[in-house]
Scaffold this active site. Structure first.
Site, PDB file in Angstrom:
ATOM      1  N   HIS A 184      -3.980   1.977  -7.053  1.00  0.00           N
ATOM      2  CA  HIS A 184      -4.263   3.301  -7.076  1.00  0.00           C
ATOM      3  C   HIS A 184      -5.800   3.220  -7.820  1.00  0.00           C
ATOM      4  O   HIS A 184      -6.218   4.396  -8.878  1.00  0.00           O
ATOM      5  CB  HIS A 184      -3.490   3.946  -8.381  1.00  0.00           C
ATOM      6  CG  HIS A 184      -3.511   5.401  -8.191  1.00  0.00           C
ATOM      7  ND1 HIS A 184      -3.882   6.399  -8.937  1.00  0.00           N
ATOM      8  CD2 HIS A 184      -2.893   6.488  -7.067  1.00  0.00           C
ATOM      9  CE1 HIS A 184      -3.937   7.900  -8.656  1.00  0.00           C
ATOM     10  NE2 HIS A 184      -3.215   7.790  -7.540  1.00  0.00           N
ATOM     11  N   GLU A 208      -2.372  -1.184  -2.030  1.00  0.00           N
ATOM     12  CA  GLU A 208      -3.137  -0.150  -1.563  1.00  0.00           C
ATOM     13  C   GLU A 208      -4.153  -0.100  -2.773  1.00  0.00           C
ATOM     14  O   GLU A 208      -3.782  -0.037  -4.116  1.00  0.00           O
ATOM     15  CB  GLU A 208      -2.285   1.023  -1.671  1.00  0.00           C
ATOM     16  CG  GLU A 208      -3.030   2.453  -1.286  1.00  0.00           C
ATOM     17  CD  GLU A 208      -2.220   3.685  -1.136  1.00  0.00           C
ATOM     18  OE1 GLU A 208      -2.724   4.851  -1.555  1.00  0.00           O
ATOM     19  OE2 GLU A 208      -0.840   3.323  -0.530  1.00  0.00           O
ATOM     20  N   GLU A 234      -7.990   6.669   1.105  1.00  0.00           N
ATOM     21  CA  GLU A 234      -7.324   8.004   0.838  1.00  0.00           C
ATOM     22  C   GLU A 234      -8.694   8.856   0.221  1.00  0.00           C
ATOM     23  O   GLU A 234      -8.495  10.099   0.284  1.00  0.00           O
ATOM     24  CB  GLU A 234      -6.328   7.883   0.018  1.00  0.00           C
ATOM     25  CG  GLU A 234      -6.471   7.381  -1.356  1.00  0.00           C
ATOM     26  CD  GLU A 234      -5.305   7.642  -2.461  1.00  0.00           C
ATOM     27  OE1 GLU A 234      -5.263   8.156  -3.428  1.00  0.00           O
ATOM     28  OE2 GLU A 234      -4.474   6.805  -2.158  1.00  0.00           O
ATOM     29  N   HIS A 284      -2.860   8.923   4.590  1.00  0.00           N
ATOM     30  CA  HIS A 284      -2.424   9.537   3.297  1.00  0.00           C
ATOM     31  C   HIS A 284      -2.165  10.867   3.135  1.00  0.00           C
ATOM     32  O   HIS A 284      -2.703  11.764   3.895  1.00  0.00           O
ATOM     33  CB  HIS A 284      -3.843   9.476   2.227  1.00  0.00           C
ATOM     34  CG  HIS A 284      -3.745   9.697   0.953  1.00  0.00           C
ATOM     35  ND1 HIS A 284      -4.128  10.892   0.303  1.00  0.00           N
ATOM     36  CD2 HIS A 284      -2.985   9.074  -0.102  1.00  0.00           C
ATOM     37  CE1 HIS A 284      -3.875  10.772  -1.051  1.00  0.00           C
ATOM     38  NE2 HIS A 284      -3.030   9.885  -1.482  1.00  0.00           N
TER      39      HIS A 284
END
Length: 381
Positions: A184, A208, A234, A284
């Protein structure tokens, strides 16, 4: 056919819907990302929307170019507005042609779409219990946030806590269960290397956003410490922000968001380019029903999409969930970890506009959490 009217709806828990109406009665829906600047996005949509009045809604590429290519272009605010408008235009075109949007983008490339479910929340907790719950519902893959806030250099105890959570899922559900771990952007390069190496033996589906996109040069360094596929994308807007990712050749999975990347066709272009670099895609889509429906249209005609994020039951959905504003709820019915291709015209959605109007009247104020490190410095959420 001409565009007649634009309406914007602020919808809890954190969605912005746009409806475009035409003089022939055909209507299209799109979705924009509120982030922490809801009123800014709404104002931008209203301003850009006025440009569309009287225009031909079928001229999607031309209108996209005109809206996007201003002197000050790009950025999440401008591009999410363009994305929402573009979605709605495709919805109109598909409805007029009486076919799903993917039929206008080359037709289907698959029979069904594999999906995964979120577990664990912002600060991951009860992950085994939730993973078992998802498996009992038919999912065979989940994703969770890796960690809480991490300083540039931080405690190895926090690294071990991540490893223990991942290990607990692997032990409980076996090696064939898919686990995606989302850093994140919370993890800076020094600890990202440590964490990626520590997780490497658990045969994960992907890691990710191991670092923030503005630190993309670090992807190569982190990749040296793991054999797990790396994913990102994303937060990137349009194909131009993907150029370095493609040239670098380190990322294995791209994750464009249709509500941010520039809309349906732009996302399709990004994913098609990734295919030419032998890269997978896992778009996403943690937001509302319109964005997810648009993403499924892209998935249907994109052979390198291997799995799809979806937001049913995600920890952000407080008060309302994915299906609440949708009349034809079967569009998001998951069976054995898959969802069927949408088969209705346009986006395939029947929006409950009366409920949308009612909830929109309550207003929308959504802000992502503000976290601090142990010394009071700002931490990434």
């Amino acid at each position: 056919m001409k565009i007649k009217e634009i309406k914007i709806y602020r919808v809890k828990p954190r969605w912005i819907f746009i409806k475009i109406s035409t003089d022939e009665g055909v209507e299209g829906w799109g979705e924009m990302i509120s982030g922490t600047k809801t009123e800014t996005v709404v104002a931008g949509a209203e301003e850009m929307g006025q440009y569309l009045i009287g225009k031909n809604p079928f001229a999607i590429e031309s209108l996209w170019q005109e809206l996007y290519k201003t002197f000050f272009r790009g950025g999440p605010i401008n591009t999410t507005v363009v994305s929402g408008i573009e979605m709605a235009l495709w919805d109109i075109k598909g409805k007029f042609c009486n076919m799903p949007i993917y039929e206008l983008l080359g037709g289907r490339a698959r029979d069904r779409i594999k999906v995964y479910s979120w577990i664990g929340g912002d600060r991951p907790d009860d992950v085994v219990k939730e993973a078992l719950d998802r498996k009992n519902r038919g999912f065979d893959a989940v994703k969770m946030n890796a960690t809480e806030e991490l300083h540039y250099i931080d405690s190895y105890a926090k690294i071990q806590a991540v490893v223990d959570r991942v290990a607990s899922i692997r032990d409980a559900l076996g090696e064939d269960f898919g686990i995606g771990v989302d850093f994140h952007g919370r993890v800076h390069k020094p600890m990202a290397k440590v964490l990626a190496k520590a997780l490497d033996s658990y045969k994960l589906m992907f890691l990710e956003e191991v670092v923030l996109p503005e630190n993309e040069e670090a992807f190569e360094e982190v990749a040296k410490h793991t054999s797990t596929p790396l994913a990102t994308g994303e937060r990137l807007c349009t194909r131009w922000q993907y150029k370095n990712i493609f040239k670098q050749g380190v990322i294995d999975i791209i994750q464009p968001d249709v509500a941010l990347a520039g809309g349906i066709l732009e996302t399709r272009k990004i994913i098609a380019t990734a295919e030419s670099f032998d890269m997978a895609a896992a778009p996403h889509a943690p937001y509302g029903p319109i964005a997810l429906a648009a993403t499924l249209q892209i998935d249907a005609c994109s052979p390198n999409v291997f799995i799809q994020e979806q937001s049913l039951g995600i920890h952000y959905n407080k008060g309302f969930d994915l299906l609440d504003f949708v009349k034809n709820k079967e569009i998001f019915q998951y069976q054995n970890g898959f969802v069927n291709l949408p088969d209705k015209p346009g986006l395939g959605l029947e929006i409950d506009e009366e409920l949308v109007k009612k909830v929109s009247e309550e207003g929308l104020v959504w802000k992502n959490p503000k976290w601090k490190n142990y010394d009071g410095t700002q931490a990434e959420w």
